[in-house]
Design an enzyme around this catalytic site. Structure first.
Site, mmCIF file in Angstrom:
data_model
loop_
_atom_site.group_PDB
_atom_site.id
_atom_site.type_symbol
_atom_site.label_atom_id
_atom_site.label_comp_id
_atom_site.label_asym_id
_atom_site.label_seq_id
_atom_site.Cartn_x
_atom_site.Cartn_y
_atom_site.Cartn_z
ATOM 1 N N GLU A 296 0.828 -1.210 0.000
ATOM 2 C CA GLU A 296 0.000 0.000 0.000
ATOM 3 C C GLU A 296 0.867 1.267 0.000
ATOM 4 O O GLU A 296 0.458 2.303 -0.500
ATOM 5 C CB GLU A 296 -0.941 -0.015 1.220
ATOM 6 C CG GLU A 296 -2.246 0.700 0.962
ATOM 7 C CD GLU A 296 -3.292 0.486 2.062
ATOM 8 O OE1 GLU A 296 -2.960 -0.055 3.124
ATOM 9 O OE2 GLU A 296 -4.445 0.887 1.843
ATOM 10 N N HIS A 325 7.384 -27.044 0.558
ATOM 11 C CA HIS A 325 6.720 -28.146 -0.141
ATOM 12 C C HIS A 325 5.586 -27.653 -1.024
ATOM 13 O O HIS A 325 4.716 -28.424 -1.398
ATOM 14 C CB HIS A 325 6.228 -29.176 0.880
ATOM 15 C CG HIS A 325 7.363 -29.817 1.617
ATOM 16 N ND1 HIS A 325 7.915 -31.015 1.238
ATOM 17 C CD2 HIS A 325 8.080 -29.385 2.683
ATOM 18 C CE1 HIS A 325 8.919 -31.312 2.056
ATOM 19 N NE2 HIS A 325 9.038 -30.325 2.949
ATOM 20 N N LYS A 438 -13.821 2.159 -3.366
ATOM 21 C CA LYS A 438 -14.742 2.620 -2.318
ATOM 22 C C LYS A 438 -15.908 3.387 -2.947
ATOM 23 O O LYS A 438 -17.044 3.266 -2.512
ATOM 24 C CB LYS A 438 -14.003 3.534 -1.344
ATOM 25 C CG LYS A 438 -13.105 2.816 -0.370
ATOM 26 C CD LYS A 438 -12.593 3.785 0.670
ATOM 27 C CE LYS A 438 -11.549 3.157 1.559
ATOM 28 N NZ LYS A 438 -10.840 4.124 2.372
HETATM 29 O O1 PA5 Z 1 -3.009 1.767 5.944
HETATM 30 C C1 PA5 Z 1 -4.085 2.297 5.745
HETATM 31 O O2 PA5 Z 1 -4.227 3.517 5.834
HETATM 32 C C2 PA5 Z 1 -5.319 1.464 5.468
HETATM 33 O O3 PA5 Z 1 -5.037 0.145 5.233
HETATM 34 C C3 PA5 Z 1 -6.272 1.559 6.640
HETATM 35 O O4 PA5 Z 1 -5.674 1.012 7.779
HETATM 36 C C4 PA5 Z 1 -7.588 0.835 6.363
HETATM 37 O O5 PA5 Z 1 -8.159 1.310 5.191
HETATM 38 C C5 PA5 Z 1 -8.556 1.056 7.520
HETATM 39 O O6 PA5 Z 1 -8.722 2.415 7.758
HETATM 40 P P1 PA5 Z 1 -9.288 2.964 9.107
HETATM 41 O O7 PA5 Z 1 -8.334 2.695 10.177
HETATM 42 O O8 PA5 Z 1 -9.479 4.432 8.869
HETATM 43 O O9 PA5 Z 1 -10.588 2.280 9.343
#
Ligand code: PA5
Length: 451
Positions: A296, A325, A438
């Site tokens: 990410e 394996h 989203k």
């Molecule tokens: O790293 C990130 O920003 C995302 O993976 C968030 O952790 C994820 O989308 C969840 O977001 P939030 O903590 O606002 O619910």
């Protein structure tokens, strides 16, 4: 005499070098020497940015844990079950900590053995994961920790609605208030507002720290403390590594080198896959957590100037010895598009020695050995065989699987990711690609007809 800080973990990138792999596949001196200047410059910028407060997650090892520990103590005394609701960075860190530092059978231990409640982590909106919990748990004895930085993540809030309804139906709305704890942004978001209205205890996620860098905030620390993990030792491990990085020379900084070598591998050698292969079942969760921070943070279409670059390495998890394996064949002989990152543990906890062996053949080789030794020997063997086959690999070694080493490991990977972001010249803290999906989810939800 100079007081040298001993690193709380070790790193070894030598199996990515030309000296070991040969010039075609490894990095040689003519690429390494000019890199040192780049690394030094990156470090200078990093330190300046840190002073300006741009990387607040770096200061987390030095935070006070009093509020977290007090609330955790209350939960440990009053409840039998702890349910965490969260997704992405709001779940992967807590799950990784639980897996690394507790027995896989933690919930099956007696209350006395555990010392705290049973721990459940829900990070998906799959009814088959949620419904059985409603059957299994007594709501009167259950506390729910809702974790969301933004305070409005659809999946987490959907789960919250269901758990609130479930608890309220059983204990009434007044008492239900004592069964929820919100971990969220200090000022913003729907969950913060709900928590204020309902009077839920809250734990704050510092404003500038996003999900995947939040494991050392109350996001990870609170559930860890509830289950009895020494969170001060966890932070001390991260702090010790921070001191090593701050005081040591760039040439010995594993996070900067790791970031650069993986960046170099993907941009110069088209190694677009980074396989994390821990040799410890307990480290599976950290490997999954690493997958998120690496993917990410670095998987970006555009660089900082807006140019299309489409960067990043695809993280894959393979657990040793199990995946020897299944996936190993591909890593030994398949496309030259990956680096294998081993994580090994030096001192094995609860090791089991083999009984005297009378049988002949391979099994006789286990005589006088232990199961943990076998795991370590297998790691060394696979590392050697990959290296012999010219396959790049690197290794991080923890002295043992304890809070101190695990805190350092999280910190190592976080710092390494930020440096990698700098080398790719991308923003390692946003995730614009996630937004498109989203928006479509919202559109589909707006349609009144069922799918
Ligand atoms: O790293 C990130 O920003 C995302 O993976 C968030 O952790 C994820 O989308 C969840 O977001 P939030 O903590 O606002 O619910």
């Amino acid at each position: 005499m100079e007081n040298k800080v001993v690193p709380p973990l070790r790193w070894d990138f030598s199996n990515m070098s030309a000296e070991v792999l040969g010039t075609a596949d490894g990095i040689n001196d003519s690429a390494r020497s000019p890199a040192l200047q780049l690394l030094d410059e990156a470090r200078k910028c990093f330190e300046e940015d840190r002073k300006k407060g741009r990387f607040p997650f770096l200061e987390l090892p030095y935070q006070s844990t009093e509020k977290i520990k007090t609330l955790a103590e209350m939960v440990r005394e009053r409840f039998d079950n702890f349910v965490l609701l969260g997704i992405g960075g709001s779940a992967l860190g807590p799950i990784a900590l639980q897996q690394a530092l507790h027995s896989p059978h933690y919930n099956m231990l007696s209350r006395d053995q555990r010392g705290g409640p049973k721990m459940f982590f829900i990070d998906n909106v799959d009814p088959s994961e949620v419904a059985p919990l409603f059957e299994l748990l007594d709501p009167a004895r259950t506390v729910v920790n809702v974790v969301t930085k933004s305070g409005g993540t659809l999946e987490t809030m959907a789960l919250f609605l269901l758990f609130k309804d479930w608890v309220t139906k059983h204990v009434g709305s007044r008492a239900a208030r004592n069964h929820f704890i919100a971990t969220t942004d200090l000022n913003k978001g729907a969950l913060r507002k709900i928590a204020q209205e309902e009077g839920y205890p809250t734990l704050d996620i510092p404003e500038a720290i996003g999900g995947r860098y939040s494991v050392l905030t109350p996001v990870g620390l609170f559930p860890a403390a509830v289950s009895g993990i020494d969170i001060d030792a966890l932070l001390k491990g991260a702090a010790d590594l921070d001191q090593v990085f701050q005081k040591g020379p760039t040439s010995e900084n594993g996070a900067i080198w790791g970031a650069y070598l993986h960046y170099w591998s993907s941009t110069q050698k088209k190694r677009n896959i980074l396989v994390t292969m821990p040799y410890a079942e307990g480290l599976n969760g950290i490997a999954q957590w690493f997958g998120q921070i690496w993917a990410e943070s670095l998987g970006k279409e555009k660089d900082l100037s807006g140019k299309k670059v489409s960067t990043g390495q695809t993280p894959v998890v393979a657990v040793g010895a199990t995946d020897q394996h299944s996936q190993l064949q591909l890593y030994m002989e398949g496309p030259m598009d990956k680096t294998i990152q081993f994580i090994s543990v030096e001192a094995i906890k609860d090791d089991l020695s083999f009984p005297p062996i009378k049988a002949e053949g391979t099994i006789a080789l286990l005589d006088g050995r232990s199961l943990g030794e076998l795991l370590q020997i297998e790691q060394l063997a696979i590392e050697a065989s990959l290296t012999k086959a010219g396959r790049p690999n690197c290794k991080i070694t923890l002295p043992s699987l304890d809070p101190h080493s695990v805190g350092a490991l999280f910190y190592f990977f976080e710092v390494q990711t930020v440096y990698a972001g700098r080398f790719y010249q991308i923003n390692a803290f946003d995730q614009p690609g996630v937004e498109a999906g989203k928006k479509i989810i919202k559109k589909l939800l707006l349609r009144k007809n069922r799918l």
